[in-house]
Design an enzyme around this catalytic site. Structure first.
Site, PDB file in Angstrom:
ATOM      1  N   GLU A 364      22.302  53.031   0.465  1.00 39.30           N
ATOM      2  CA  GLU A 364      21.258  53.784   1.191  1.00 39.30           C
ATOM      3  C   GLU A 364      21.874  54.812   2.145  1.00 39.30           C
ATOM      4  O   GLU A 364      21.426  54.997   3.276  1.00 39.30           O
ATOM      5  CB  GLU A 364      20.278  52.831   1.888  1.00 39.30           C
ATOM      6  CG  GLU A 364      19.700  51.841   0.887  1.00 39.30           C
ATOM      7  CD  GLU A 364      18.231  51.522   1.055  1.00 39.30           C
ATOM      8  OE1 GLU A 364      17.614  52.016   1.998  1.00 39.30           O
ATOM      9  OE2 GLU A 364      17.712  50.769   0.209  1.00 39.30           O
TER      10      GLU A 364
HETATM   11  C1  LIG Z   1      25.608  47.450  -5.042  1.00 38.96           C
HETATM   12  C2  LIG Z   1      25.059  48.832  -5.005  1.00 38.96           C
HETATM   13  C3  LIG Z   1      23.685  49.022  -5.172  1.00 38.96           C
HETATM   14  C4  LIG Z   1      23.157  50.307  -5.208  1.00 38.96           C
HETATM   15  N1  LIG Z   1      21.819  50.464  -5.428  1.00 38.96           N
HETATM   16  C5  LIG Z   1      21.318  51.711  -5.602  1.00 38.96           C
HETATM   17  C6  LIG Z   1      19.955  51.907  -5.990  1.00 38.96           C
HETATM   18  O1  LIG Z   1      19.181  50.960  -6.113  1.00 38.96           O
HETATM   19  N2  LIG Z   1      19.536  53.168  -6.235  1.00 38.96           N
HETATM   20  C7  LIG Z   1      20.342  54.252  -6.120  1.00 38.96           C
HETATM   21  O2  LIG Z   1      19.881  55.356  -6.356  1.00 38.96           O
HETATM   22  N3  LIG Z   1      21.640  54.105  -5.731  1.00 38.96           N
HETATM   23  C8  LIG Z   1      22.135  52.873  -5.486  1.00 38.96           C
HETATM   24  N4  LIG Z   1      23.464  52.703  -5.119  1.00 38.96           N
HETATM   25  C9  LIG Z   1      24.320  53.869  -5.017  1.00 38.96           C
HETATM   26  C10 LIG Z   1      24.707  54.189  -3.581  1.00 38.96           C
HETATM   27  O3  LIG Z   1      23.612  54.744  -2.910  1.00 38.96           O
HETATM   28  C11 LIG Z   1      25.926  55.124  -3.645  1.00 38.96           C
HETATM   29  O4  LIG Z   1      27.024  54.352  -4.089  1.00 38.96           O
HETATM   30  C12 LIG Z   1      26.212  55.780  -2.308  1.00 38.96           C
HETATM   31  O5  LIG Z   1      25.206  56.675  -1.964  1.00 38.96           O
HETATM   32  C13 LIG Z   1      27.562  56.511  -2.323  1.00 38.96           C
HETATM   33  O6  LIG Z   1      27.667  57.339  -3.440  1.00 38.96           O
HETATM   34  P1  LIG Z   1      28.988  57.258  -4.338  1.00 38.96           P
HETATM   35  O7  LIG Z   1      29.205  55.835  -4.691  1.00 38.96           O
HETATM   36  O8  LIG Z   1      28.825  58.219  -5.450  1.00 38.96           O
HETATM   37  O9  LIG Z   1      30.159  57.686  -3.393  1.00 38.96           O
HETATM   38  P2  LIG Z   1      30.573  59.187  -3.026  1.00 38.96           P
HETATM   39  O10 LIG Z   1      29.374  59.976  -2.651  1.00 38.96           O
HETATM   40  O11 LIG Z   1      31.466  59.715  -4.089  1.00 38.96           O
HETATM   41  O12 LIG Z   1      31.423  58.939  -1.718  1.00 38.96           O
HETATM   42  C14 LIG Z   1      32.750  58.426  -1.764  1.00 38.96           C
HETATM   43  C15 LIG Z   1      33.276  58.370  -0.335  1.00 38.96           C
HETATM   44  O13 LIG Z   1      33.282  59.680   0.235  1.00 38.96           O
HETATM   45  C16 LIG Z   1      32.497  59.687   1.413  1.00 38.96           C
HETATM   46  N5  LIG Z   1      31.819  60.990   1.530  1.00 38.96           N
HETATM   47  C17 LIG Z   1      31.024  61.604   0.620  1.00 38.96           C
HETATM   48  N6  LIG Z   1      30.576  62.767   1.097  1.00 38.96           N
HETATM   49  C18 LIG Z   1      31.087  62.889   2.354  1.00 38.96           C
HETATM   50  C19 LIG Z   1      30.990  63.867   3.377  1.00 38.96           C
HETATM   51  N7  LIG Z   1      30.246  64.962   3.222  1.00 38.96           N
HETATM   52  N8  LIG Z   1      31.667  63.660   4.517  1.00 38.96           N
HETATM   53  C20 LIG Z   1      32.413  62.542   4.701  1.00 38.96           C
HETATM   54  N9  LIG Z   1      32.545  61.580   3.772  1.00 38.96           N
HETATM   55  C21 LIG Z   1      31.893  61.756   2.620  1.00 38.96           C
HETATM   56  C22 LIG Z   1      31.526  58.539   1.280  1.00 38.96           C
HETATM   57  O14 LIG Z   1      31.059  58.101   2.531  1.00 38.96           O
HETATM   58  C23 LIG Z   1      32.393  57.515   0.577  1.00 38.96           C
HETATM   59  O15 LIG Z   1      33.181  56.855   1.523  1.00 38.96           O
HETATM   60  C24 LIG Z   1      24.007  51.420  -5.041  1.00 38.96           C
HETATM   61  C25 LIG Z   1      25.380  51.225  -4.836  1.00 38.96           C
HETATM   62  C26 LIG Z   1      25.900  49.958  -4.831  1.00 38.96           C
HETATM   63  C27 LIG Z   1      27.388  49.775  -4.643  1.00 38.96           C
END
Ligand SMILES: Cc1cc2nc3c(=O)[nH]c(=O)nc-3n(C[C@H](O)[C@H](O)[C@H](O)COP(=O)(O)OP(=O)(O)OC[C@H]3O[C@@H](n4cnc5c(N)ncnc54)[C@H](O)[C@@H]3O)c2cc1C
Length: 387
Positions: A364
């Site tokens: 989230e």
């Molecule tokens: C168990 C689980 C359940 C989930 N359930 C849902 C769901 O029901 N529905 C849904 O839609 N999604 C869901 N998600 C997805 C979740 O919302 C995303 O994993 C999350 O938003 C991060 O996206 P990403 O994994 O692509 O990481 P990325 O966006 O690639 O980020 C990787 C790292 O870079 C950092 N980062 C990215 N951009 C920036 C910035 N501008 N400045 C500083 N740091 C940054 C992030 O904080 C993170 O540490 C779920 C994830 C998990 C693990």
């Protein structure tokens, strides 16, 4: 004179005790085995629904309990104190209802909210994709209008309970690149062209399944679009503001449970001829854990109160989510430390709590994204009030 009130109301205490009785009797005996077998039991959601716990902040006329977020966070906290997977499942089903209630039309509300609010149906929220996580506005799944339906193509990742959901809120691109080209849709289970992809092999929260969803020429009726074309990202971000309060509440439950185990162990376990609790190094750790948990509790309660009062809460929800989930990571890690070698084993649930706390820092909106929201509000002023 108006006094601030930090006491639970009789109704809130009753709700806490009802949820606690349920989790102790129905959930606790199954948790360790189900975590190991990655088993989610939809019947537990149904039972929670029978107790009125799956639609707490939803209006009574749509099958909800007609209460507020101040009550909702109590139930989520109690469930998370036993198992975060089920707390997340209830929270995501709540997020689905919240979107329908805030942005849906009357037909959509009447058709989809009551089964979700009563625990007869499970909801999911599908925004993230392989290449669009934090940068949700760059999502690629498309929904092309063709007559009286949209043709959906693409692949979603990370959809919590995507494999058991009856109602999925899907965000797909209907227009231009960027935030204004995204729309929200209601998808029903079993619709043709919709397949389950891989189930993620995660670090924890195994009772909550996290799914890849594949859409190949899925025909979604135009009447299943929520709001106008282009409203999708606004709908998603508004929902996540509220969702963050529930994620923060889950962090409170996990941390409370971890702290209780650590206190008990420190009182019982003797080394160097006295209980661990008599070593200042340990009692200071316990004190710091309690300080953090108390501070987080007040933040989460304030966010819920702001939402219930209809005031702006985006900023406070981000602060609560950031602080409470970082707190849960620290408290669970320190609790493992206080149990020493035993903390690192499955003889105690602490290592599980630690794994459960970790995901709360990611979902989230990661905690880096919360800092972006908070920083933006501080330097550019708050955005308009979220619903
Ligand atoms: C168990 C689980 C359940 C989930 N359930 C849902 C769901 O029901 N529905 C849904 O839609 N999604 C869901 N998600 C997805 C979740 O919302 C995303 O994993 C999350 O938003 C991060 O996206 P990403 O994994 O692509 O990481 P990325 O966006 O690639 O980020 C990787 C790292 O870079 C950092 N980062 C990215 N951009 C920036 C910035 N501008 N400045 C500083 N740091 C940054 C992030 O904080 C993170 O540490 C779920 C994830 C998990 C693990």
């Amino acid at each position: 004179m108006h006094k601030m009130n930090f006491e639970e109301s009789p109704l809130q205490s009753e709700l806490r005790s009802l949820t606690r009785q349920f989790t102790q009797k129905e959930l606790l005996p199954l948790v360790e085995e189900d975590e190991n077998n990655q088993r989610f039991r939809p019947e537990l959601i149904r039972k929670l629904g029978d107790l009125g716990l799956t639609g707490i902040p939803l209006p009574i006329n749509y099958g909800g309990a007609g209460l507020g977020y101040q009550e909702y966070i109590i139930a989520i906290e109690e469930i998370a104190a036993v198992n975060a997977g089920y707390a997340i499942s209830v929270a995501v089903t709540g997020l689905t209802q919240m979107i329908l209630n805030t942005f849906g039309n009357e037909e959509q509300k009447k058709k989809y909210i009551p089964p979700l609010a009563k625990g007869h149906a499970i909801g999911a929220f599908s925004l993230s994709e392989a290449n669009s996580g934090s940068d949700a506005a760059s999502l690629k799944t498309t929904a092309q209008k063709q007559g009286n339906h949209y043709l959906v193509n693409g692949t979603k990742l990370w959809t919590t309970q995507g494999d058991s959901a009856d109602t999925i809120i899907l965000m797909a691109r209907t227009g231009e690149a960027g935030p204004r080209g995204i729309s929200a849709f209601i998808l029903e289970k079993g619709i043709s062209g919709f397949q389950y992809g891989k189930k993620e092999k995660k670090m924890g929260c195994h009772t909550s399944h996290t799914m890849e969803l594949i859409f190949q020429n899925v025909e979604v009726p135009a009447e299943n679009r929520i709001g106008n074309e282009g409203d999708g990202l606004k709908i998603a971000m508004t929902a996540l503001d509220s969702g963050r309060i529930t994620i923060a509440a889950a962090a409170l439950g996990i941390s409370r449970a971890a702290l209780q185990i650590a206190i008990h162990h420190a009182q019982q376990r003797e080394q160097f001829g006295k209980p661990l609790s008599e070593f200042q190094g340990i009692s200071f750790m316990l004190a710091d854990m309690a300080v953090l948990l108390n501070a987080a509790t007040l933040l989460v309660q304030k966010s819920a109160w702001l939402k219930d009062e209809g005031k702006s809460f985006t900023h406070e929800a981000a602060i609560s989510k950031l602080f409470a989930t970082d707190m849960a990571m620290k408290v669970t890690t320190d609790a493992v430390q206080i149990l020493g070698g035993s903390g690192y084993t499955q003889d105690f649930p602490l290592e599980r709590y630690m794994r459960e706390a970790k995901v709360l820092q990611i979902v989230e909106g990661t905690n880096q994204i919360q800092r972006m929201i908070i920083g933006r509000n501080l330097t550019q002023g708050p955005k308009r009030k979220r619903k």
